[in-house]
Design an enzyme around this catalytic site. Structure first.
Site, short mmCIF file in Angstrom:
data_model
loop_
_atom_site.label_atom_id
_atom_site.label_comp_id
_atom_site.label_asym_id
_atom_site.label_seq_id
_atom_site.Cartn_x
_atom_site.Cartn_y
_atom_site.Cartn_z
N GLU A 37 0.81 -1.22 0.00
CA GLU A 37 0.00 0.00 0.00
C GLU A 37 0.84 1.27 0.00
O GLU A 37 0.41 2.32 0.46
CB GLU A 37 -0.98 -0.02 1.19
CG GLU A 37 -2.00 -1.14 1.06
CD GLU A 37 -2.65 -1.57 2.35
OE1 GLU A 37 -3.67 -2.28 2.29
OE2 GLU A 37 -2.15 -1.20 3.44
N HIS A 96 0.02 -0.26 10.65
CA HIS A 96 1.03 -1.19 10.17
C HIS A 96 2.23 -1.26 11.11
O HIS A 96 2.49 -0.33 11.87
CB HIS A 96 1.54 -0.78 8.78
CG HIS A 96 0.52 -0.88 7.70
ND1 HIS A 96 0.49 -0.04 6.59
CD2 HIS A 96 -0.53 -1.72 7.54
CE1 HIS A 96 -0.52 -0.37 5.81
NE2 HIS A 96 -1.17 -1.38 6.37
N ASP A 112 -0.42 -5.70 9.21
CA ASP A 112 -1.34 -4.90 10.00
C ASP A 112 -1.18 -5.27 11.47
O ASP A 112 -1.05 -6.45 11.81
CB ASP A 112 -2.80 -5.20 9.62
CG ASP A 112 -3.31 -4.34 8.49
OD1 ASP A 112 -2.54 -3.53 7.95
OD2 ASP A 112 -4.50 -4.50 8.13
#
Length: 594
Positions: free
Chosen positions: A341, A531, A365
């Site tokens: 991401e 994260h 995550d």
């Protein structure tokens, strides 16, 4: 080591033997002892540490002992010529501090003053550190706890530990300098970490930011701008080694076999292209694409993916997983650092961990805190041992390195190792412990493949995260802990509550009973973003040392106080509350490259 950033020159360690410059009996009596001290330090460093390419760290020793400014200048000239990126001054005696000190403000520096009573090495150490402090050039103090005899050539264990900790962090600083972060795409789903902040990379890390639009992937796929023979080799390898797992899509959203095969083909091309974008590929020049062959000199990158790309094309899970892993169709190799991401802050955190350990990194995550009561209610299982206070579910819709399976071993225990220590059998076991599932179509309308594995328990790991704070700048948080094994039925019950096609690591941070680590819930509650970057080993103290070199304050860690190693100047900003002193020192000196 084809297609790697680490084939060329890498920063060397400069050893500066300083000496009492008074000729006529004083200097002459110290020459051999001083130079031997430098040689011992160089031997320790080169025999203990390696670069990310697996080669031994190189040391450069000044041509002469340094007794004054002329010899200091000659040493500085040699260091510049030899590509020195880290400076260690050593001495057994009194020297003229401000005349012999290393004045280069960009290079991390430390001073080892021999603890012996025959000569005042400790006096010089104190004097030169005062000079560093007064001139605003922080340096690390290395001084043995126990007095040694003047003729003792050994390096005490506590001194050796500090030298190596300093050098590991200093090499990370020097290795990042001049490299790039490559943002492949833009901001993913409004995630703050993927708002790539160029001043952060420039001011704190000495890096530049390169950016490409994801249409560059389409251009290279459509025009065949990748190594065609390597593509065939890679696709064949994928079909033979990447086990497909259950398709969890509903009958209405299941994609055809033809479509899935096409997604594999595109996924492999994307992996080749992402690597070439980072580090270049001489094969492209042979094909007539000279500009593309150069790459972006990227030591770290991020792939946006969601959502504009993944609504239309296969997700980046395969490219991220395989590039972050220490092996692929070309065999065992150094991992690349690619953030899911385009979370550049987690990418930089992964890069810190990687340069300190030379091991692949888990991107995840920090998704769920499972309290002992909640686990008991859902599964009937009572958490115990390291997990007794609860566990964190580290899982992500983006993939993690396959090294994170824990299928490698060290002394019979699960581990993640530098690539040169990984056997072919261990690399194959990492692949064998991973299944590849058709991505959930509702999440990824463009298709793609998602990795699934379960990290073995019992590995010491460190999770860290850089966060940007308006008005403050960047700050680092660190959590040392251990991966956890759960009974299969317990894991399944908890894991199935979220997407079952993603890799899982069960993590229990070490609890201190106070502050942000008074319990697991509080640690989770204080984590600064969605994260975390997870590295094998307890490397929190190295991260703290590295952060201080870059002037990045650490606002949350569970590293024992006795392991905290920062420049001596930090003591002037307070000794009772080290966290507050760190903030004041970092603010006072400012980012290393600003």
């Amino acid at each position: 080591m084809k297609n790697s950033l680490f084939n060329g020159s890498l920063p060397k360690i400069g050893i500066r033997p300083t000496i009492d410059g008074r000729l006529g009996g004083v200097r002459e009596s110290l020459e051999k002892q001083t130079m031997d001290m430098a040689k011992s330090a160089a031997k320790l460093i080169s025999s203990s540490l390696r670069y990310p390419n697996g080669k031994r760290v190189e040391c450069v020793i000044a041509d002469t002992c340094i007794g004054g400014v002329a010899e200091a200048a000659a040493c500085a000239e040699k260091f510049a010529r030899e590509g020195v990126g880290v400076s260690l001054t050593v001495t057994p005696c009194w020297c003229y501090g401000s005349e012999t000190m290393d004045m280069n403000p960009m290079i991390p520096k430390a001073v080892w003053g021999f603890n012996g009573t025959e000569r005042p090495g400790a006096v010089y150490l104190a004097a030169v550190l005062a000079g560093h402090t007064q001139k605003g050039i922080p340096a690390f103090s290395i001084y043995g706890r126990d007095v040694q005899d003047g003729g003792d050539k050994s390096i005490p264990a506590d001194v050796a530990a500090k030298i190596l900790q300093f050098v590991r962090a200093g090499l990370a600083v020097a290795t990042m300098r001049g490299k790039s972060y490559l943002g492949m795409g833009g901001v993913s789903m409004g995630i703050a970490g993927s708002i790539v902040d160029q001043p952060f990379f420039e001011d704190y890390l000495g890096m530049r930011v390169e950016t490409i639009d994801m249409t560059e992937f389409l251009r290279r796929m459509d025009k065949g701008i990748f190594d065609q023979s390597e593509y065939k080799k890679a696709l064949k390898w994928v079909k033979e080694n990447c086990k497909e797992g259950k398709d969890y899509n509903s009958p209405q959203t299941t994609r055809s076999r033809t479509q899935l095969d096409s997604e594999w083909e595109k996924s492999v091309k994307m992996a080749l292209i992402a690597r070439d974008l980072m580090v270049g590929n001489p094969k492209l020049a042979e094909m007539g694409f000279g500009e593309e062959a150069q790459g972006h000199n990227a030591i770290c990158s991020g792939f946006q993916g969601q959502r504009q790309w993944t609504d239309y094309q296969p997700n980046g899970d395969f490219l991220e997983a395989i590039l972050n892993t220490s092996s692929d169709w070309n065999g065992i190799r150094a991992p690349y650092i690619v953030a899911t991401e385009n979370d550049c802050l987690n990418g930089a955190s992964m890069l810190f961990n990687y340069l300190l350990t030379n091991t692949a990194q888990i991107f995840a995550d920090v998704r769920t805190y499972w309290s002992p009561d909640a686990v008991k209610r859902v599964t009937g299982h009572k958490l115990s041992g390291a997990a007794a206070g609860g566990i964190l579910h580290l899982i992500n819709s983006g993939p993690a390195t396959l090294d994170g399976t824990g299928q490698q071993s060290h002394d019979g225990k699960p581990a993640m190792k530098p690539f040169w220590e990984i056997s072919k059998d261990e690399a194959q076991k990492c692949l064998g412990a991973t299944t590849w599932h058709p991505s959930i179509t509702e999440y990824f309308p463009g298709g793609g493949w998602s990795t699934r594995f379960l990290t073995k328990g019992g590995m010491p790991v460190t999770m860290c995260r850089l966060n940007l704070v308006k008005g403050l700048g960047v700050a680092l948080q660190i959590a040392e802990g251990v991966t956890i094994d759960l009974p299969k039925n317990v894991h399944d019950a908890l894991d199935q509550r979220t997407n079952p096609t993603w890799p899982t690591t069960w993590f229990a941070p070490n609890i201190t009973g106070h502050g942000a680590f008074r319990d697991v819930y509080t640690a989770m509650n204080n984590w600064g973003a969605n994260h975390g970057a997870i590295s094998y080993g307890h490397i929190g103290s190295d991260l703290i040392t590295l952060a201080s070199m870059l002037r990045i304050p650490v606002y949350m860690h569970n590293v024992p106080t006795e392991k905290v190693f920062r420049p001596s100047t930090w003591a002037a900003f307070g000794t009772a509350d080290l966290e507050s002193a760190d903030y004041r020192a970092c603010k006072n000196f400012g980012p290393l490259y600003a």
